[in-house]
Each structure stands twice: as structure tokens, then as C-alpha cells.
Design an enzyme around this catalytic site. Sequence first.
Site, PDB file in Angstrom:
ATOM      1  CB  CYS A   2      -0.892   0.028   1.236  1.00  0.00           C
ATOM      2  SG  CYS A   2      -1.862  -1.457   1.468  1.00  0.00           S
TER       3      CYS A   2
HETATM    4  N1  GLN Z   1      -1.374  -6.961   3.792  1.00  0.00           N
HETATM    5  C1  GLN Z   1      -2.134  -5.791   3.536  1.00  0.00           C
HETATM    6  C2  GLN Z   1      -3.517  -6.086   3.008  1.00  0.00           C
HETATM    7  O1  GLN Z   1      -3.719  -7.058   2.350  1.00  0.00           O
HETATM    8  C3  GLN Z   1      -1.434  -5.050   2.474  1.00  0.00           C
HETATM    9  C4  GLN Z   1      -1.232  -3.657   2.757  1.00  0.00           C
HETATM   10  C5  GLN Z   1      -0.220  -3.203   1.790  1.00  0.00           C
HETATM   11  O2  GLN Z   1       0.790  -2.661   2.178  1.00  0.00           O
HETATM   12  N2  GLN Z   1      -0.408  -3.544   0.564  1.00  0.00           N
HETATM   13  O3  GLN Z   1      -4.370  -5.277   3.225  1.00  0.00           O
END
Ligand code: GLN
Length: 257
Positions: A2
Site C-alpha cells: 500500500c
Molecule cells: N497486507 C495488507 C492487506 O492485504 C497489504 C497492505 C499493503 O501494504 N499492501 O491489506
Amino acid sequence: MCRHVAYLGPPIPLADLLFTPPHSLSRQSWAPLDMRGGGTINADGFGIGWFEDPKSEEPIRYRRESPLWSDAGLPALAAAARSGAILAAVRSATVGMPVIESAAAPFTEGRWLFSHNGTIAGWPDSVAGVAGALPVRDLLTLEAPTDSALLWTLVRDRLRAGDPPATALCAVVAQVRAAAPGSRLNLLLTDGETIAATTFGHSLSYLARDTSTVDASVLVASEPLFPHPGWIPVPDHVLLVANPESVTITALEGAAP
Ligand code: GLN
């Protein structure tokens, strides 16, 4: 994975983070520059939390499970809505985790807004023990079956117990990295007055402007939103605590990878 951003300072249109700058959060959703191997684009939802008034009991939150760039009504809304305390995020779902609105940051309670950039290695088995120490009610009402929602629940548990935000973030990073080595844990938390953030595996930069004036502001973002000589890259494995007047960076205890 993210990308996230937080802003404190004089009121600005939400669009100043989301759409207007050359490397806005919208652009970072389809053309991020520094994902460090954690995904390619951030198209699995987005969210914005902002305080309409500095004294509001709760922020306003707007989340969707669709890409930020596909929300046709949002640019006009974001140009009209102004705030001096904003946290926004775009999501790239980790493989195996659902693409649903409730998995998009910011997670919130009271004045708190929270976002996670990263992943818990070995999910979910690696952190089953850590999760098992939470109140059963919190587990039954987990907002989404994702690592980020669990991290928020762990942080929230400590905030509810009275931990200061920096203490809560450091404790959760320490707990999760011990249980799940190889995790990436860039956390971002604000109550509209202070921003606390960790770097643990992903990029982060900040820009403090007009410090010591009434126009003082601070931006903390996964990637700089626009060219400016004042952007400072935050080293990995630190805790950052910022408000418009000051930014402090300290090493996360025992933070060797
Ligand atoms: N593991 C988080 C999710 O699936 C991912 C957040 C991110 O950094 N992409 O929401």
C-alpha cells in the site's frame, strides 16, 4: 504494497493529497515508484479519514474497495472538502486476502486513524498466538480477515489501555516481528494532532514546512507527493513522531532485520 499519507497543518483541500500534485496518492495507486518488491500497483481499494474541525470527536471516513482512480465523483468532493488533519491510503491486497471495503485503511476508533503498509509473514499461523492474547470480542469483531486489520486491533488494544501512540506502535512491531520474522510493518497512526509512524521494510518520507509559523505543516508519505527540496527520506527500522512544529526519529529497539 500500500501507499499511505498523513497531513497536519492549515486546512487544505483533500485533493491536495489525492489528485492535484504530480505524484498524488491517485498517481501512486497506478504508478508507485518505490514498492520494494511488495506488489506492483495499489488498486484494491482506498480510504480517506479527515477531521472537518480540529475539535471533532471523530474524523469523517470514506472508503471503497475499488481503485482510487475509478471513483468518478471523488475529485469534486476532494476539491471541496478541506481539512487540517488527514490520513489517506491506497491498498494492494496481499495474495490470499479479500478485496473488500472493510479491509481498506484507514481503520478508525474515536479520533484514531490507522494504516498499515506491508504484510505479516506466515499469515495467519505465525501470529495466531499473538492474536490469541486479544479479548475474544475483538477477534469476533475483527473488521476484516487481513493482517492489517489484526495489526490495527493490536494497536487499538494498547491505545484503549492508555499507551501513548508511539509506545503502542513500537510494542506491536516488536511483538509481530518476533512472532513473524520477515514481516513488513510500516504503520501510520494519527489522532489529528500528532502523527506516529514506523518504518519496517517499506519506504517513507516527510516534509515539514513553515515550522514555527502559524502556517506550520507536516506531511508523512510513503512517497513524496511533489518535488520539494525539503522532503527527507526516513531510514528503515525507526519510529517517527511528528506534529507541525517538530519531527523526531528514533531507532526501533532491537530493530536489526
Ligand atoms: N497486507 C495488507 C492487506 O492485504 C497489504 C497492505 C499493503 O501494504 N499492501 O491489506
